[in-house]
Write a protein that holds these residues in place. Structure first.
Motif, PDB file in Angstrom:
ATOM      1  N   SER A 110      -2.364  -5.121  -5.266  1.00  0.00           N
ATOM      2  CA  SER A 110      -2.731  -6.100  -6.290  1.00  0.00           C
ATOM      3  C   SER A 110      -3.416  -5.460  -7.488  1.00  0.00           C
ATOM      4  N   TRP A 112      -2.544  -2.697  -8.925  1.00  0.00           N
ATOM      5  CA  TRP A 112      -1.607  -1.948  -9.756  1.00  0.00           C
ATOM      6  C   TRP A 112      -1.296  -2.740 -11.018  1.00  0.00           C
ATOM      7  N   PRO A 113      -0.978  -2.056 -12.127  1.00  0.00           N
ATOM      8  CA  PRO A 113      -0.764  -2.743 -13.409  1.00  0.00           C
ATOM      9  C   PRO A 113       0.279  -3.856 -13.355  1.00  0.00           C
ATOM     10  N   ASP A 114       1.314  -3.678 -12.538  1.00  0.00           N
ATOM     11  CA  ASP A 114       2.363  -4.699 -12.448  1.00  0.00           C
ATOM     12  C   ASP A 114       2.164  -5.624 -11.256  1.00  0.00           C
ATOM     13  N   GLY A 115       0.924  -5.611 -10.711  1.00  0.00           N
ATOM     14  CA  GLY A 115       0.639  -6.457  -9.554  1.00  0.00           C
ATOM     15  C   GLY A 115       1.279  -5.979  -8.274  1.00  0.00           C
ATOM     16  N   ALA A 117       4.534  -4.919  -8.056  1.00  0.00           N
ATOM     17  CA  ALA A 117       5.967  -5.207  -7.993  1.00  0.00           C
ATOM     18  C   ALA A 117       6.795  -3.945  -7.739  1.00  0.00           C
ATOM     19  N   THR A 118       6.436  -2.851  -8.404  1.00  0.00           N
ATOM     20  CA  THR A 118       7.190  -1.609  -8.241  1.00  0.00           C
ATOM     21  C   THR A 118       7.068  -1.072  -6.826  1.00  0.00           C
ATOM     22  N   ARG A 120       6.279  -2.809  -4.089  1.00  0.00           N
ATOM     23  CA  ARG A 120       6.979  -3.730  -3.180  1.00  0.00           C
ATOM     24  C   ARG A 120       8.486  -3.486  -3.210  1.00  0.00           C
TER      25      ARG A 120
END
Length: 239
Positions: A110, A112-115, A117-118, A120
Motif C-alpha cells: 500500500s 508504493w507510489p501506485d498503491g 498495482a505493479t 500485484r
C-alpha cells in the motif's frame, strides 16, 4: 548479553546475515538469523504475512529468548513490527533497518507510489510469487559486482500473499523502544510515516552512508550500530 534476532528482507534468507553474525557473536551476544517461511531453505512452505509474524514469535519462544534485539530489514520490518508487540517483555529493542513499517489494516504494497498495482501484477504473472530482482536492481547501493552476484544468485521468489495481506498491530509502534536505521545513499530522508514515529520519545534515528543492503555493503559498520543498540556503545537507549 542480548539476543539478536535478524530477519532479512524480501527474497532473502538467514544467509544474508553471514557477514554480520561473527561481529555480534565475538562481542558475546546470542545471534539468531531467521529464514521466513517460503524462502531460501524453507521454499515450498505456504506463507502469508501472518505466517511470517508467527515465524518470528515462534523463534523467540522456542528458544526461550530474553533481552531480544529484533532487527527487521526492508520488507521484514512489517512482520517484525507486528511480532515485537506480541513477544511482551522478551523484547529489549526493535530495529527497523532501512525498512517498511507496518500500518494496521494496510498491506506492505500500500505504501508504493501506485498503491502496489505493479507488484500485484508481477505476483499474478509469476504464479503467486514476487520474482527475484535482476542485478540492475542493486546498482547504486554501494555493492560490488561480486556482492550483487551473491545476492541475486541466492535469492528466491517471495510469497506474494505476504506482501498483499494487511498488517495487524496489537500494540502501537510508537510505544515500542525502537531505532530506525536509515541508509542514506540515494534516498537520504526517512519516509513520512517513519518521520512521524521518530517524534516518539521511544524512537531514535541512526544513519548509514550506504545503500539498502548494508549487511553486504557495510557489515562491520552495521554490526557496530547494532552493538550500540544493545548497550555496548555510549549512545544506546531504550524507551
Amino acid at each position: 548479553m542480548a539476543n539478536f534476532v535478524l530477519v532479512a528482507g524480501a527474497r532473502l534468507g538467514s544467509w544474508a546475515w553471514d557477514d554480520v553474525v561473527p561481529h555480534l557473536r565475538t562481542a558475546g551476544h546470542g545471534v539468531h538469523p531467521l529464514t521466513l517461511s517460503g524462502l531460501a531453505e524453507k521454499q515450498g512452505v505456504p506463507a502469508g504475512q501472518q505466517t511470517h509474524v508467527q515465524d518470528i514469535v515462534d523463534e523467540v519462544e522456542r528458544r526461550d529468548l530474553r533481552d531480544v534485539i529484533l532487527v527487521g530489514h526492508s520488507y521484514s520490518g512489517v512482520p517484525s513490527g507486528q511480532a515485537a508487540g506480541r513477544i511482551g517483555d522478551r523484547l529489549a529493542h526493535l530495529v527497523f533497518l532501512d525498512s517498511s513499517i507496518p500500518a494496521d489494516g494496510e498491506p506492505f504494497v500500500s505504501a508504493w507510489p501506485d498503491g502496489g498495482a505493479t507488484v500485484r501484477a508481477s505476483i499474478a504473472e509469476n504464479g503467486g510469487f514476487w520474482p527475484v530482482a535482476p542485478a540492475a536492481h542493486f546498482e547504486g547501493h554501494g555493492l560490488t559486482d561480486e556482492q550483487i552476484a551473491r545476492i541475486v544468485g541466492r535469492s528466491t521468489p517471495h510469497p506474494g500473499t505476504t506482501l498483499t495481506e494487511p498488517a495487524m498491530l496489537g500494540r502501537p509502534l510508537g510505544d515500542l523502544p525502537a531505532t530506525y536505521i536509515k541508509c542514506t545513499l540515494g534516498d537520504p530522508e526517512p519516509s513520512d510515516d517513519v518521520a512521524k514515529l521518530l517524534t516518539s520519545e521511544c524512537w531514535r534515528l541512526m544513519e548509514m552512508d550506504t545503500g539498502h543492503w548494508p549487511m553486504f555493503s557495510q557489515p562491520r559498520e552495521l554490526a557496530r550500530i547494532l552493538l550500540d543498540v544493545a548497550g555496548v556503545g555510549p549512545s544506546a537507549r531504550a524507551c
